[in-house]
Write a protein that holds these residues in place. Sequence first.
Motif, short mmCIF file in Angstrom:
data_model
loop_
_atom_site.label_atom_id
_atom_site.label_comp_id
_atom_site.label_asym_id
_atom_site.label_seq_id
_atom_site.Cartn_x
_atom_site.Cartn_y
_atom_site.Cartn_z
N CYS A 1 17.96 9.17 68.69
CA CYS A 1 18.42 10.52 69.02
C CYS A 1 17.29 11.43 69.45
N ARG A 2 16.10 11.17 69.03
CA ARG A 2 14.88 11.92 69.38
C ARG A 2 14.86 13.34 68.80
N LEU B 1 11.63 14.57 66.46
CA LEU B 1 10.30 14.66 67.06
C LEU B 1 9.42 15.66 66.30
N LEU C 1 3.72 14.05 70.81
CA LEU C 1 5.03 14.11 70.15
C LEU C 1 5.40 12.70 69.72
N ALA C 2 5.97 12.59 68.53
CA ALA C 2 6.41 11.27 68.05
C ALA C 2 7.65 11.46 67.19
N THR C 3 8.51 10.45 67.20
CA THR C 3 9.68 10.52 66.32
C THR C 3 9.22 10.20 64.90
N ALA D 1 11.27 21.00 72.40
CA ALA D 1 11.71 19.63 72.68
C ALA D 1 13.04 19.35 71.98
#
Lengths: 616, 242
Positions: free
Chosen positions: B47-48, B51, B62-64, B86
């Motif tokens: 789903c992101r 983040l 940026l990272a999940t 984001a």
Amino acid sequence: MKKIASFQELEAYCQECVAARDPQRTVITICAGTGCQAHGCTNVVAAAQQELEKQGLVDVELKATGCHGFCEQGPLMVIHPQGVLYHKVKVDDVPEVIAKTVKGGEVIDALLYALPSTKEKIALEQDVPFYKLQKRIIFGSNGLIDPTSIDDYLAIGGYRALAKALADMTPGGVVEEVKKAGLRGRGGGGFPTGRKWESTLNVAGETKYVICNADEGDPGAYMDRSLLEGNPHSVIEGMLLGAYAVGATEGYVYVRHEYPLAVANLTIAIDVARQAGLLGERILGSNFSFDIKISRGGGAFVCGESSALIASIEGQVGEPRAKHIHMAESGLWGKPTVLNNVETWANVPVIIAKGADWFRSIGTEGSPGTKIFSLVGKVNNTGLVEVPMGISLRKIIFDIGGGIPGGRAFKAVQTGGPSGGCIPEEHLDLPVDFDELSKVGSMMGSGGMIVMDDRTCMVDVAKYFVNFLKGESCGKCTTCREGIARMYEILDKITRGEGELTDLELLEELAPVIQEGSMCGLGKTAPNPVLSTLRYFRAEYLAHINDKKCPAGVCKELIRFEIDPEACTGCHKCARVCPVEAAHGKKKEAHEIDQEKCIKCGMCYEACKFDAVKII
Amino acid sequence: MMMIEITINGKKVQVEKGTTILEAATANRVRIPTLCHHELLEPYGACRLCLVEVVKNGWRSLATSCNYPITGPIEVETDTEKVRSARRMVLELLLSRCDTSPRLNQLAAEYGLTESRFSLNYDDCILCGQCERVCREVVGANAITFANRGVERVVVPPFGEEAEFCIGCGACVYVCPTNAIRIQEDGDEKIIDRWSRVLKLRACSECGVEFAPDFQLRYLQQKYDLAADFFDLCRDCRAMQK
């Protein structure tokens, strides 16, 4: 093929292979790559074989080789040792070639390549600018060897790098050499290969894998296919060296189903290498054992992405996973894995054979070596070119590529495949390497290079690539799946003349989120075509939005075709080609186009010899 | 057990190696929104929404957080402007798929979003994959699967036919964040429209009430090697017997 059990036996056998090839003997090489096959080379090869027999030339050797790269001009035939190049050779030409050139040493003018600019004929392959200006350290052997013959590969020095590494170098030493050479991944990422190997070497583990990524899927790019088809042993030798360096015992070549000739030639090469004792247990009598399997992909673009590729080999759906844990630690089946693409592997034997310093002497400080580009689009000499890194785009497109057909103006070049960026004329003198391309908003990618002329609409181009990526996104993550689809929707709206200025803002707001928020490289690079065209060709977007015009005359909703009655001679050509009878008129009188009927296919525009058809 | 010190929003915390950022944040009462995450399921990262900004070796990206295992000292920031914008865009993209889900609308509101600028392509499924994972990983029925790719992606029973391995347990209904999957009982049948699944219910041998899909009971009986008469009684009657 008899098994070669030691380094001495290999050396002796290689000497035999070299000795069997008299440099003065006449050898005809005919390009039998996929491109030339499409031009009908298979029949030319058969005709040449027949004709040689018929004319009693038993001493002449005929070789069907891999791709020579000069694809626009195929079928290609080279007669050695002189190196006479004949292009666009037809079956009917063959008897004359054998009689005159092969028997009599006479060059046939009509079959020679002529420079597009001066029409000057060039007899020798090495003098054709297309070849002369390249530096073909990886790809050059393609034209010299029969890909199904291991002897041919051994005769040009093949598998000597392997013997050298096994006999004189430690695994760490091989890694060190590749690191020193500064080789960067040719699949597009440009990650230092030696560093990748080092991490895998340093991870403890009984089972380790090396993988060759041959899932090349960029539209118009085929350098990996041509290498696998034309010189499969160089890729196998590269993988052997990599496996020895990191301690892997098993390797996979993941190759797409659409590459049947590559699979066929690679299968033969692996079998023969195994018989020769170059794959399998205790290679060349050393303690090193390694074997290679071929894994065939179904042709999903995303399967070229490393984690999706691994999932696909494992028999799962080819979808990427998060890569916070490196493949060096946990790759295929959870084991330490090194994955490089075809071209990267093919560079390795050359580095080990000739040394890191030699390799570093080619290319640029940050990107040593050469790169094979697939030069396509609006350029005279389409084909594969291998050039040292750091060469300018201008040299590739104009000197090697022969410039833009029809004397039209250059507009942009798209590098790096569908998710690369479009580079305008002002950057033509840019030295091409990994870092410089990303500085101008594009990328090396796998090396696709699409040249565009002034009749290209840059909004339409961005839409084309985004549409490709929309169809190839696996759909797992929101930003990539929904984001790319929405980018496409906006671009489509603009090309239909329904765009608003806020659409550009939305595109620029959406793009960084797709880039930074997506899981894998497909999404992370997908906005490049949009961002680069917005950066360099914004005026064209504004013309579509504000003036509802397509300056390049491409977007159908925004153009119409009209005939200038002054220029029209009434030749009736437009009416003849029009598929819907929209172009009409009496012969020798000015014609016109019925706008109601016109489907804007542009056939009349292309057909008119008097420039009477105008795009309004 | 190896402990690693990281900072979350400027605060130093100790976490066990391998913990995900999401787990570390949750344990330290830092809320990160998610739509495809469930603690019983493997992290998926689709789903992101989760983040965050991670600073590692001086690199900020940026990272999940759901699938980011902590293996070394990092700085995590969960509420910077970049993170918020984001997430807002992710929500805007999802909202243009599905504008009826209360949970999605509530999250959108938290990020100052009242409507999406994209045209509505209505589909109440946001492809978070929780239903597919719960069915595969927890229930073990493998009754549904993803099909197609890109925007064509859907969760469907194999070949789009009736999900013949569906035991009607309702786990997919339970985990779905957008209420895209609904289950209903009609007479002696249990129906899950989305998977074209209709299951006959078994009647209690004591009171006659139809209490659970026969297929589900046989599946559990087999899976856990239970006695043949184990599920003859409904829950109430069994409780009475004890």
